[in-house]
Design an enzyme around this catalytic site. Structure first.
Site, PDB file in Angstrom:
ATOM      1  N   CYS A  78       9.938  26.623  -5.206  1.00  0.00           N
ATOM      2  CA  CYS A  78       9.854  25.266  -5.755  1.00  0.00           C
ATOM      3  C   CYS A  78      11.255  24.672  -5.930  1.00  0.00           C
ATOM      4  O   CYS A  78      11.918  24.398  -4.947  1.00  0.00           O
ATOM      5  CB  CYS A  78       9.031  25.258  -7.033  1.00  0.00           C
ATOM      6  SG  CYS A  78       8.504  23.606  -7.502  1.00  0.00           S
ATOM      7  N   HIS A 189       3.944  27.995  -5.315  1.00  0.00           N
ATOM      8  CA  HIS A 189       4.270  29.065  -6.279  1.00  0.00           C
ATOM      9  C   HIS A 189       3.531  30.356  -5.930  1.00  0.00           C
ATOM     10  O   HIS A 189       2.377  30.529  -6.307  1.00  0.00           O
ATOM     11  CB  HIS A 189       3.886  28.609  -7.695  1.00  0.00           C
ATOM     12  CG  HIS A 189       4.812  27.574  -8.227  1.00  0.00           C
ATOM     13  ND1 HIS A 189       5.932  27.898  -8.961  1.00  0.00           N
ATOM     14  CD2 HIS A 189       4.821  26.228  -8.106  1.00  0.00           C
ATOM     15  CE1 HIS A 189       6.584  26.785  -9.272  1.00  0.00           C
ATOM     16  NE2 HIS A 189       5.924  25.758  -8.769  1.00  0.00           N
ATOM     17  N   GLU A 191       3.891  33.165  -7.241  1.00  0.00           N
ATOM     18  CA  GLU A 191       3.736  34.047  -8.405  1.00  0.00           C
ATOM     19  C   GLU A 191       2.439  33.792  -9.175  1.00  0.00           C
ATOM     20  O   GLU A 191       2.042  34.614  -9.995  1.00  0.00           O
ATOM     21  CB  GLU A 191       4.949  33.905  -9.341  1.00  0.00           C
ATOM     22  CG  GLU A 191       5.085  32.582 -10.099  1.00  0.00           C
ATOM     23  CD  GLU A 191       5.747  31.458  -9.280  1.00  0.00           C
ATOM     24  OE1 GLU A 191       5.738  31.555  -8.037  1.00  0.00           O
ATOM     25  OE2 GLU A 191       6.228  30.484  -9.885  1.00  0.00           O
TER      26      GLU A 191
END
Ligand code: XMP
Length: 529
Positions: A78, A189, A191
């Site tokens: 990001c 993202h 994660e």
């Protein structure tokens, strides 16, 4: 030990990146964006986190990446991706409306090692207000979504951090050949769980590209920490405050393994614990072979809390008394040199405070008694909570201690809405035991982050048999959460709530009304005080 460095630009999900890397049995350190550990021979790769800022804003974080790019494989997520691109001449611009939510990813370069094993149209999670509208010259687009052209891209660098044409980079493929390395940027993202193959992407980076040997396991942690503690402490004596919680318990067992009876644990009963907790936990600790001193100081705490209604004042009094009692007990041990604490990694990361906004301040009952001049020993300071639990299991700590819900240091005092009296504590202990035991019986306990009962200030009218009653109301609180920073009220089954309510009203003298708290955090908090 090999490690990945995660440079934190202030994103809410930086810790999550760290946890994901650790799930790959790989050690990682989260450091402020401008604190890269140059010269550390164990670094094998670098991840740049997201950020609430815009790269083009005047207050944006813009560290010098030379010395990193070209030497290590780098993954920017990001803001990390935007900064990579922007700092090399790419363009980043605000998008009209924030792009938030799911998107389908098309991987354009099927040989890109970051996307090895990716399905077509794999779901990714976007959350950004700026978009990369041009990448630097010599860099390559690797993946797109319907609305984000540069969803993933890569650049290749020589050892001085200068861009080299993608195809001529030595070591193209694994990104880690000596003298050159690649960097990737992903706008989404990986994660978060909504990026369905995010874990695979991070594994491709950490293991496939950076070459992690997966050395970081509970066993390796226990072995190296016990050896380090032995070397650090020698024949010194150590004192540790036990709380009944998982962190201090695991720290104690680890230290016990390293130095045995030279560790003295002190468990203070402030009279604000749950029903039978002091005795149950003392028995558990003794069963674990710990040298533990239990101190019943409840009268002192009740006396000092008498008439106090302000929550912060309650916390201060309890904190102050706790230190005094702890200090008195610790000073009975001859020649003690160290104070051990169960501080864990998130406690330290959160105090880094990258963006200057304090999200959570830490409430600790203990603290270092100023007069004691002890050195601090924190054997769990590198572990995330789930790692503490895994280590605890390997150390043979019983499951009911490992899986316990968090409980506030000031105990039931922050669940009594006005002043604390032994009678109010009794009511709460009884009601809490009914609630918690029922959660266990109905097999709901483990799906809940934390649960408890709050004693409200007002009394209300009820009828029991033919008698009018005028008694207290209690509120049940149960939340789901991953880290206590945000929490949702738990959707408990009605028949369960009905049973708990009946039991409390029938069995706990002084209570005639039970409510269920359906507020999430934010805007409410988990505790009422
Ligand atoms: P809140 O109420 O802030 O709670 O949403 C977040 C977590 O912190 C615990 N908590 C405390 N723990 N001393 C502590 O040791 C305190 O004064 C304290 N206040 C809240 C709370 O139980 C939850 O786990």
């Amino acid at each position: 030990m090999q490690k990945i460095i995660i440079l934190d630009f202030g994103s809410q999900t930086t810790q999550l990146i760290g946890r994901r890397v650790r799930e790959m049995d790989t050690f990682c350190e989260i450091l402020p964006y401008n604190k890269f550990p140059f010269g550390d021979p164990d670094v094998i790769g670098v991840i740049l986190s997201g950020s609430p800022l815009s790269v083009y804003a005047s207050d944006a974080f813009r560290p010098d990446l030379s010395g990193i790019l070209g030497r290590y494989p780098v993954l920017g997520i990001c803001y990390g991706a935007q900064y990579l691109s922007w700092s090399h001449g790419g363009r980043v611009e605000p998008v009209g409306t924030r792009e938030y939510g799911r998107a389908a990813l098309s991987v354009l370069d099927k040989d890109c090692p970051l996307f090895k094993g990716f399905e077509p149209d794999s779901q990714v999670w976007m959350s950004h207000g700026d978009s990369i509208t041009a990448i630097p010259q010599g860099w390559r687009k690797v993946a797109s979504t319907g609305s984000v052209q540069y969803a993933a891209f890569e650049g290749s660098f020589d050892a001085n951090g200068n861009t080299v044409a993608a195809d001529s980079a030595a070591g193209a493929g694994d990104g880690s050949a000596a003298g050159s390395a690649k960097a990737w940027g992903v706008q989404f993202h990986p994660e978060v769980v909504h990026t369905l193959q995010g874990k695979l992407l991070l594994e491709n980076f950490v293991v496939g590209i950076c070459g992690s040997r997966r050395e970081w396991t509970s066993d390796s942690f226990i072995e190296s920490t016990v050896a380090e503690l032995k070397a650090q402490l020698g024949d010194d004596k150590v004192v540790l405050g036990l709380s009944g919680g998982v962190d201090s318990s695991v720290a104690a067992v680890l230290l016990n393994k390293a130095i045995g009876s030279r560790l003295t644990c002190i468990f203070v009963d402030h009279g604000l614990l749950r029903k039978n907790e002091f005795h149950d936990v003392m028995r558990d600790y003794q069963g674990l072979g710990l040298n533990v001193v239990g101190v019943d100081a409840s009268e002192r705490f009740y006396r000092d809390l008498a008439g106090i209604t302000d929550p912060e004042q309650k916390r201060k009094i309890i904190g102050g008394d706790f230190i005094k009692v702890f200090d008195e007990e610790a000073s009975k041990i001859q020649d003690v040199k160290w104070l051990a604490q169960g501080t864990i990694y998130p406690d330290r990361i959160e105090s880094m405070n990258i963006t200057g906004k304090v999200i959570k301040s830490h409430h600790n009952v203990g603290g270092l008694p100023k007069t004691m001049q002890l050195r601090l020993c924190e054997p769990l300071k590198w572990l995330f909570k789930d790692e503490v639990r895994a280590v605890g299991r390997r150390l043979g700590i019983p499951e009911h201690l490992i899986g316990r819900h968090p409980f506030p240091g000031p105990g039931l005092a922050v669940r009594i809405m006005d002043d604390v009296t032994p009678e109010k504590v009794r009511i709460l202990q009884e009601a809490d035991a009914i609630f918690i035991n029922a959660l266990r019986e109905w097999k709901l306990y483990d799906s809940i982050w934390q649960a408890g009962v709050i004693l409200l200030q007002d009394r209300s009218v009820g009828v029991m048999g033919d008698e009018r009653t005028f008694e207290s109301a209690v509120a049940l609180r149960a939340v789901t959460s991953v880290d206590a920073m945000t929490a949702d009220w738990a959707d408990l089954p009605y028949p369960f709530l009905q049973k708990v309510s009946n039991d409390i009203i029938n069995k706990v003298k002084g209570v005639n009304r039970v409510c269920y708290d359906i507020s999430s955090k934010p805007p409410a908090t988990i505790e009422w005080l």
